[in-house]
Design a protein around this motif. Structure first.
Motif, short mmCIF file in Angstrom:
data_model
loop_
_atom_site.label_atom_id
_atom_site.label_comp_id
_atom_site.label_asym_id
_atom_site.label_seq_id
_atom_site.Cartn_x
_atom_site.Cartn_y
_atom_site.Cartn_z
N MET A 53 0.81 -1.21 0.00
CA MET A 53 0.00 0.00 0.00
C MET A 53 0.85 1.26 0.00
O MET A 53 0.61 2.20 -0.78
CB MET A 53 -0.94 0.02 1.21
CG MET A 53 -1.89 1.22 1.24
SD MET A 53 -2.88 1.31 2.74
CE MET A 53 -3.95 -0.12 2.56
N VAL A 54 1.84 1.32 0.87
CA VAL A 54 2.68 2.52 0.98
C VAL A 54 3.47 2.75 -0.31
O VAL A 54 3.57 3.88 -0.80
CB VAL A 54 3.61 2.41 2.20
CG1 VAL A 54 4.68 3.52 2.16
CG2 VAL A 54 2.80 2.51 3.49
N GLN A 55 4.03 1.68 -0.88
CA GLN A 55 4.79 1.84 -2.11
C GLN A 55 3.90 2.27 -3.28
O GLN A 55 4.32 3.06 -4.13
CB GLN A 55 5.53 0.54 -2.45
CG GLN A 55 6.74 0.27 -1.56
CD GLN A 55 7.77 1.38 -1.66
OE1 GLN A 55 8.18 1.78 -2.76
NE2 GLN A 55 8.21 1.90 -0.51
N ALA A 56 2.67 1.78 -3.32
CA ALA A 56 1.73 2.22 -4.36
C ALA A 56 1.40 3.70 -4.18
O ALA A 56 1.32 4.46 -5.15
CB ALA A 56 0.47 1.38 -4.31
N ALA A 57 1.21 4.13 -2.92
CA ALA A 57 0.93 5.54 -2.65
C ALA A 57 2.14 6.41 -3.02
O ALA A 57 1.97 7.51 -3.56
CB ALA A 57 0.58 5.73 -1.18
N MET A 58 3.34 5.93 -2.75
CA MET A 58 4.55 6.69 -3.11
C MET A 58 4.67 6.86 -4.62
O MET A 58 5.14 7.90 -5.10
CB MET A 58 5.79 5.99 -2.55
CG MET A 58 5.92 6.06 -1.03
SD MET A 58 6.03 7.77 -0.42
CE MET A 58 7.58 8.29 -1.18
#
Length: 356
Positions: free
Chosen positions: A87-92
């Motif tokens: 999730m965090v990498q997709a948001a980044m």
């Protein structure tokens, strides 16, 4: 009418979020890839779990990650500590401009945190909100926008005023409704109903030049088609949504049980009514409607039910495509910037009201 974006759009996918991830996520993305020729998909997830599921790599890219934010994780802590989560990498990727939108079926709180703290709020929007399109069973349109559905447990009157603006943009840009009718969820239709927050919000919205406010609405009226945008504080909105969904599904179940136990005549009548029941059930099915949108952040961020299957995932990709094609976020940003004095004056009226 809004101008479509002709370039290939890129959607960052949290492939590990959801009860049936990554299988149903990948299946849904492949359905969407075959359906929408101008979308490329970035799958963020555990390589040895995601890679074997992909049947055709056309316009699909896998970006391996090593962590997963679970449904039970504390949202903000998980976002900050699990930096290599899907999730965090997709948001980044969205934050850094490598993707145009973010999708997840995972932890709602963590997705909200990622949207607000990583992708960022639109300047001038005080509180991003969670919005969804719900069915209207009467009135001129098939759906209406309902927000906030739980992004904020508490709201100020000025937040509810801004939700009227955000919800109206979603209604026009995604649902295609001209001059949408906005109503405020309250415990009565009269202007003086509700607590001080809702009374003050009603006053602000009544005088709003930014949207077409037509008054309060009670929860029992939600599905009657008398509003195109229903604004609520996050606690009330979430409770009303779950009560409405639960009641509707329970009634369908009870009608089905009554028909089964009513003998041969009842079963014959039920068979004749089956197409009508199927149509109602389809309107209530979240797999058909797409996901909930976090409005007020700098890019489209969409969340589906944790139990979403492939069809819901594919339909949500179409919803995101419409948001990007019709420049929803850009038009909200432009409007908020151009009307910052109006929004500020609304806050000044609110301050005067509260200190009078």
């Amino acid at each position: 009418m809004m101008t479509s974006i002709s370039k290939i759009m890129k959607i960052a996918i949290d492939a590990m979020g959801g009860d049936f991830a990554p299988l149903e996520i990948v299946k849904g993305i492949e359905q969407a890839r075959d359906r929408y020729k101008d979308i490329a998909f970035q799958l963020y997830g555990t390589e040895n779990k995601v890679k074997p599921l992909v049947q055709n790599w056309e316009r699909i890219e896998l970006i391996p990650t090593t962590e997963v934010i679970e449904m039970g994780d504390e949202p903000v802590k998980a976002m900050r500590r699990k930096k290599d989560s899907s999730m965090v990498q997709a948001a980044m990727a969205v934050k850094e401009g490598r993707a145009d939108a973010l999708f997840s079926a995972g932890n709602t709180g963590a997705l909200l945190s990622s949207a607000i703290f990583l992708i960022g709020r639109i300047k001038g929007v005080d509180r991003p909100a969670l919005a969804s399109a719900l069915p209207s069973f009467d009135g001129p349109h098939d759906q209406f926008v309902f927000m906030d559905l739980g992004a904020n447990a508490e709201n100020k009157p000025s937040h509810l005023y801004q939700y009227g603006i955000l919800g109206s943009f979603y209604a026009t840009h995604v649902l295609g409704i001209k001059n949408p009718r906005v109503r405020l969820l309250n415990n009565g239709a009269e202007e003086d109903k509700g607590d001080e927050i809702h009374k003050t919000a009603h006053m602000l919205m009544k005088n709003a030049p930014s949207f077409n406010f037509i008054g309060n609405i009670e929860a029992r009226e939600l599905l009657e088609g008398t509003a195109d945008v229903v604004v609520a504080d996050g606690f009330s909105g979430n409770a009303a949504l779950k009560a409405t969904e639960g009641t509707a599904l329970m009634m369908l179940k009870q009608i089905k049980n009554a028909i089964i136990s009513s003998g041969i005549k009842g079963k014959i009548g039920g068979a004749l009514l089956k197409p009508a029941f199927r149509e109602v059930q389809k309107k209530l099915d979240y797999n058909e409607a797409g996901g909930a949108v976090i409005l007020g952040v700098k890019a489209p961020v969409v969340k589906t039910h944790g139990s979403a299957k492939a069809n819901a995932v594919a339909n949500t990709m179409g919803q995101i495509k419409t948001m990007i094609d019709n420049q929803l976020v850009l038009d909200i940003q432009t409007y908020i910037t151009a009307h910052k004095e109006e929004l500020q004056s609304g806050k000044e009226v609110l301050h005067a009201q509260l200190t009078d």
